[in-house]
Design a protein around this motif. Structure first.
Motif, PDB file in Angstrom:
ATOM      1  N   ILE A  66      14.330  -6.740  -5.720  1.00 31.66           N
ATOM      2  CA  ILE A  66      13.225  -7.255  -4.914  1.00 31.66           C
ATOM      3  C   ILE A  66      12.934  -6.363  -3.718  1.00 31.66           C
ATOM      4  CG2 ILE A  66      14.700  -8.764  -3.506  1.00 31.66           C
ATOM      5  CD1 ILE A  66      11.191  -9.654  -4.811  1.00 31.66           C
ATOM      6  N   GLU A  67      13.961  -5.755  -3.130  1.00 32.32           N
ATOM      7  CA  GLU A  67      13.745  -4.890  -1.972  1.00 32.32           C
ATOM      8  C   GLU A  67      13.014  -3.612  -2.367  1.00 32.32           C
ATOM      9  OE1 GLU A  67      17.271  -4.248   0.286  1.00 32.32           O
ATOM     10  OE2 GLU A  67      17.677  -6.382   0.572  1.00 32.32           O
ATOM     11  N   ALA A  68      13.324  -3.054  -3.528  1.00 31.42           N
ATOM     12  CA  ALA A  68      12.609  -1.871  -4.005  1.00 31.42           C
ATOM     13  C   ALA A  68      11.165  -2.219  -4.341  1.00 31.42           C
ATOM     14  CB  ALA A  68      13.314  -1.282  -5.223  1.00 31.42           C
ATOM     15  N   MET A  69      10.939  -3.445  -4.816  1.00 34.28           N
ATOM     16  CA  MET A  69       9.581  -3.872  -5.147  1.00 34.28           C
ATOM     17  C   MET A  69       8.742  -4.031  -3.878  1.00 34.28           C
ATOM     18  SD  MET A  69       7.896  -4.430  -7.952  1.00 34.28           S
ATOM     19  CE  MET A  69       8.942  -5.076  -9.251  1.00 34.28           C
ATOM     20  N   ARG A  70       9.336  -4.550  -2.828  1.00 34.20           N
ATOM     21  CA  ARG A  70       8.582  -4.714  -1.580  1.00 34.20           C
ATOM     22  C   ARG A  70       8.060  -3.370  -1.071  1.00 34.20           C
ATOM     23  NH1 ARG A  70      13.221  -8.088   0.506  1.00 34.20           N
ATOM     24  NH2 ARG A  70      12.728 -10.240  -0.098  1.00 34.20           N
ATOM     25  N   ALA A  71       8.831  -2.326  -1.248  1.00 31.41           N
ATOM     26  CA  ALA A  71       8.460  -1.016  -0.704  1.00 31.41           C
ATOM     27  C   ALA A  71       7.188  -0.460  -1.326  1.00 31.41           C
ATOM     28  CB  ALA A  71       9.613  -0.028  -0.893  1.00 31.41           C
ATOM     29  N   ILE A  72       6.795  -0.967  -2.515  1.00 25.70           N
ATOM     30  CA  ILE A  72       5.590  -0.459  -3.163  1.00 25.70           C
ATOM     31  C   ILE A  72       4.525  -1.537  -3.332  1.00 25.70           C
ATOM     32  CG2 ILE A  72       6.708   1.466  -4.359  1.00 25.70           C
ATOM     33  CD1 ILE A  72       6.912  -0.331  -6.845  1.00 25.70           C
ATOM     34  N   HIS A  73       4.691  -2.660  -2.645  1.00 27.91           N
ATOM     35  CA  HIS A  73       3.709  -3.750  -2.720  1.00 27.91           C
ATOM     36  C   HIS A  73       2.782  -3.682  -1.511  1.00 27.91           C
ATOM     37  CE1 HIS A  73       1.886  -7.672  -3.130  1.00 27.91           C
ATOM     38  NE2 HIS A  73       2.525  -7.875  -4.264  1.00 27.91           N
ATOM     39  N   ASP A  74       1.497  -3.747  -1.770  1.00 28.20           N
ATOM     40  CA  ASP A  74       0.499  -3.598  -0.713  1.00 28.20           C
ATOM     41  C   ASP A  74       0.661  -4.630   0.393  1.00 28.20           C
ATOM     42  OD1 ASP A  74      -2.356  -2.383   0.016  1.00 28.20           O
ATOM     43  OD2 ASP A  74      -2.504  -4.559   0.232  1.00 28.20           O
ATOM     44  N   PHE A  75       1.002  -5.863   0.039  1.00 28.72           N
ATOM     45  CA  PHE A  75       1.111  -6.908   1.055  1.00 28.72           C
ATOM     46  C   PHE A  75       2.208  -6.604   2.071  1.00 28.72           C
ATOM     47  CE2 PHE A  75      -0.751 -10.545  -1.760  1.00 28.72           C
ATOM     48  CZ  PHE A  75      -1.985  -9.934  -1.659  1.00 28.72           C
ATOM     49  N   TYR A  76       3.223  -5.866   1.642  1.00 28.98           N
ATOM     50  CA  TYR A  76       4.336  -5.596   2.545  1.00 28.98           C
ATOM     51  C   TYR A  76       3.902  -4.744   3.727  1.00 28.98           C
ATOM     52  CZ  TYR A  76       9.055  -4.528   4.125  1.00 28.98           C
ATOM     53  OH  TYR A  76      10.194  -4.412   4.886  1.00 28.98           O
ATOM     54  N   VAL A  77       2.966  -3.847   3.518  1.00 30.86           N
ATOM     55  CA  VAL A  77       2.527  -2.961   4.588  1.00 30.86           C
ATOM     56  C   VAL A  77       1.166  -3.354   5.163  1.00 30.86           C
ATOM     57  CG1 VAL A  77       3.839  -1.018   3.703  1.00 30.86           C
ATOM     58  CG2 VAL A  77       1.476  -1.326   2.958  1.00 30.86           C
ATOM     59  N   ALA A  78       0.591  -4.447   4.657  1.00 36.62           N
ATOM     60  CA  ALA A  78      -0.714  -4.890   5.146  1.00 36.62           C
ATOM     61  C   ALA A  78      -0.575  -5.575   6.504  1.00 36.62           C
ATOM     62  CB  ALA A  78      -1.339  -5.860   4.142  1.00 36.62           C
ATOM     63  N   PRO A  79      -1.590  -5.472   7.354  1.00 37.99           N
ATOM     64  CA  PRO A  79      -1.551  -6.167   8.653  1.00 37.99           C
ATOM     65  C   PRO A  79      -1.835  -7.651   8.483  1.00 37.99           C
ATOM     66  CG  PRO A  79      -3.636  -5.009   8.401  1.00 37.99           C
ATOM     67  CD  PRO A  79      -2.814  -4.662   7.187  1.00 37.99           C
ATOM     68  N   ASP A  93       3.082 -13.963  -2.927  1.00 36.13           N
ATOM     69  CA  ASP A  93       3.755 -13.684  -4.191  1.00 36.13           C
ATOM     70  C   ASP A  93       5.241 -13.382  -4.012  1.00 36.13           C
ATOM     71  OD1 ASP A  93       1.318 -14.024  -5.380  1.00 36.13           O
ATOM     72  OD2 ASP A  93       0.829 -11.897  -5.357  1.00 36.13           O
ATOM     73  N   GLU A  94       5.743 -13.535  -2.803  1.00 35.17           N
ATOM     74  CA  GLU A  94       7.155 -13.260  -2.547  1.00 35.17           C
ATOM     75  C   GLU A  94       8.068 -14.072  -3.455  1.00 35.17           C
ATOM     76  OE1 GLU A  94      10.439 -11.504  -0.809  1.00 35.17           O
ATOM     77  OE2 GLU A  94       8.380 -11.039  -0.206  1.00 35.17           O
ATOM     78  N   GLY A  95       7.715 -15.310  -3.733  1.00 37.52           N
ATOM     79  CA  GLY A  95       8.555 -16.148  -4.581  1.00 37.52           C
ATOM     80  C   GLY A  95       8.259 -16.022  -6.062  1.00 37.52           C
ATOM     81  N   SER A 176      -3.818   0.093  -4.748  1.00 37.92           N
ATOM     82  CA  SER A 176      -4.476   0.331  -3.470  1.00 37.92           C
ATOM     83  C   SER A 176      -3.891   1.575  -2.819  1.00 37.92           C
ATOM     84  CB  SER A 176      -4.309  -0.875  -2.536  1.00 37.92           C
ATOM     85  OG  SER A 176      -2.942  -1.038  -2.199  1.00 37.92           O
ATOM     86  N   GLU A 177      -4.553   2.045  -1.789  1.00 33.94           N
ATOM     87  CA  GLU A 177      -4.090   3.235  -1.067  1.00 33.94           C
ATOM     88  C   GLU A 177      -4.167   2.978   0.430  1.00 33.94           C
ATOM     89  OE1 GLU A 177      -5.178   8.014  -0.642  1.00 33.94           O
ATOM     90  OE2 GLU A 177      -6.247   6.741  -2.074  1.00 33.94           O
ATOM     91  N   ARG A 178      -3.084   3.266   1.129  1.00 33.28           N
ATOM     92  CA  ARG A 178      -3.023   3.129   2.587  1.00 33.28           C
ATOM     93  C   ARG A 178      -2.372   4.370   3.162  1.00 33.28           C
ATOM     94  NH1 ARG A 178      -3.873  -2.011   4.653  1.00 33.28           N
ATOM     95  NH2 ARG A 178      -4.019  -3.672   3.109  1.00 33.28           N
ATOM     96  N   GLU A 179      -3.083   5.010   4.078  1.00 31.21           N
ATOM     97  CA  GLU A 179      -2.558   6.185   4.773  1.00 31.21           C
ATOM     98  C   GLU A 179      -2.035   7.231   3.789  1.00 31.21           C
ATOM     99  OE1 GLU A 179       0.302   4.865   7.634  1.00 31.21           O
ATOM    100  OE2 GLU A 179      -1.093   3.476   8.593  1.00 31.21           O
ATOM    101  N   PHE A 185      -0.895  -4.146  -5.900  1.00 34.15           N
ATOM    102  CA  PHE A 185      -1.137  -5.458  -5.304  1.00 34.15           C
ATOM    103  C   PHE A 185      -1.299  -6.469  -6.421  1.00 34.15           C
ATOM    104  CE2 PHE A 185      -5.414  -3.698  -5.819  1.00 34.15           C
ATOM    105  CZ  PHE A 185      -6.088  -4.742  -6.413  1.00 34.15           C
ATOM    106  N   SER A 186      -1.158  -7.730  -6.072  1.00 34.11           N
ATOM    107  CA  SER A 186      -1.176  -8.787  -7.076  1.00 34.11           C
ATOM    108  C   SER A 186      -2.135  -9.896  -6.669  1.00 34.11           C
ATOM    109  CB  SER A 186       0.238  -9.351  -7.267  1.00 34.11           C
ATOM    110  OG  SER A 186       0.861  -9.607  -6.022  1.00 34.11           O
TER     111      SER A 186
END
Length: 254
Positions: A66-79, A93-95, A176-179, A185-186
């Motif tokens: 789950i931690e590796a998945m967060r690193a590539i999920h758009d919501f994790y880095v979204a404001p 979608d965390e759960g 998606s693309e950020r910086e 994203f889901s």
């Protein structure tokens, strides 16, 4: 004491600058915010290109990481400062992602979408059982705008059917693309349908347009009016379940 604190902060900043701008010693950065994420992520945030994103998704899914998945999920880095979502998580979608890990993944497929539109969308519909809570609706529409014309499909098996045929599972994963970094994203409604199917094997009651086409607003409205007029559910022409047989010879093309 004050000078010592300043010096410590300066050393920390200098040490971080030696690493890539999107990765700190503890595995995450502070995306668009001064506060730390609520949940840890593993590895560099985002991928340098789409092939890396697909590879990292596959590795994280198969490892149920789950931690590796967060690193590539758009919501994790979204404001998320102006929303009720948890900052530094996969949002709503965390759960659901851990439930998706139960799907025995064999391959990840990238679909290029030829929408011919400046603002392409992923369109899905969901079948409802009419209740007072959903205003006695038979159908719900769900769409998401894309900034890259791609979709990620998963190929594998339900854990209860280890020797069964491969299936293609559409979880409404876009890109998606950020910086300058790539993330997936889901869409919660579709992901909920997909995980329910993984766990129960029952019809996911979620549908997509055949050939992943972009359904215009007028067609979407006409479809809803027709179903509401008939007062019964029927899969609209040109739509199909999010669970399908895979593309022939997909695994042989690896």
């Amino acid at each position: 004491m004050f000078l010592a604190v300043q010096l410590a902060c300066l050393l920390l900043i200098c040490g971080c600058e030696e690493k890539k701008s999107n990765e700190l010693d503890w595995g995450w950065r502070l995306p668009l915010s001064a506060k730390p994420p609520a949940k840890p992520a593993k590895g560099t945030l985002g991928a340098t290109d789409i092939p890396e994103l697909l590879r990292r998704y596959k590795e994280a899914h198969q490892a149920k990481d789950i931690e590796a998945m967060r690193a590539i999920h758009d919501f994790y880095v979204a404001p998320w400062e102006d929303t009720d979502s948890i900052f530094g998580s996969m949002g709503p979608d965390e759960g659901l992602i851990p439930k998706l890990f139960e799907f025995d993944l064999e391959e990840v497929e990238l679909v290029t979408l030829d929408f011919g539109s400046k603002n392409p969308r992923l369109d899905y519909i969901r079948r409802f059982v009419p209740t007072p809570e959903n205003n006695f609706s038979l159908l719900g529409n769900n769409s998401v705008m894309l900034n890259h014309p791609y979709k990620i499909l998963l190929h594998g098996r339900r854990p209860q059917e280890a020797n069964g045929p491969l299936v293609e599972l559409d979880t409404a994963f876009g890109i998606s693309e950020r910086e300058g970094r790539y993330y997936f994203f889901s869409m919660s409604v579709v992901l909920q349908c997909a995980t329910n199917w993984v766990q129960t094997g029952q019809s996911p009651d979620c549908y997509r347009p055949v050939d992943h086409r972009d359904v215009g607003k007028e067609e979407s409205r006409a479809m809803r009016r027709r179903i509401e007029h008939l007062k019964k559910w029927e899969t609209p022409p040109g739509w199909e379940s999010i669970v399908q047989p895979p593309v022939p010879d997909l695994l042989e093309k690896r």
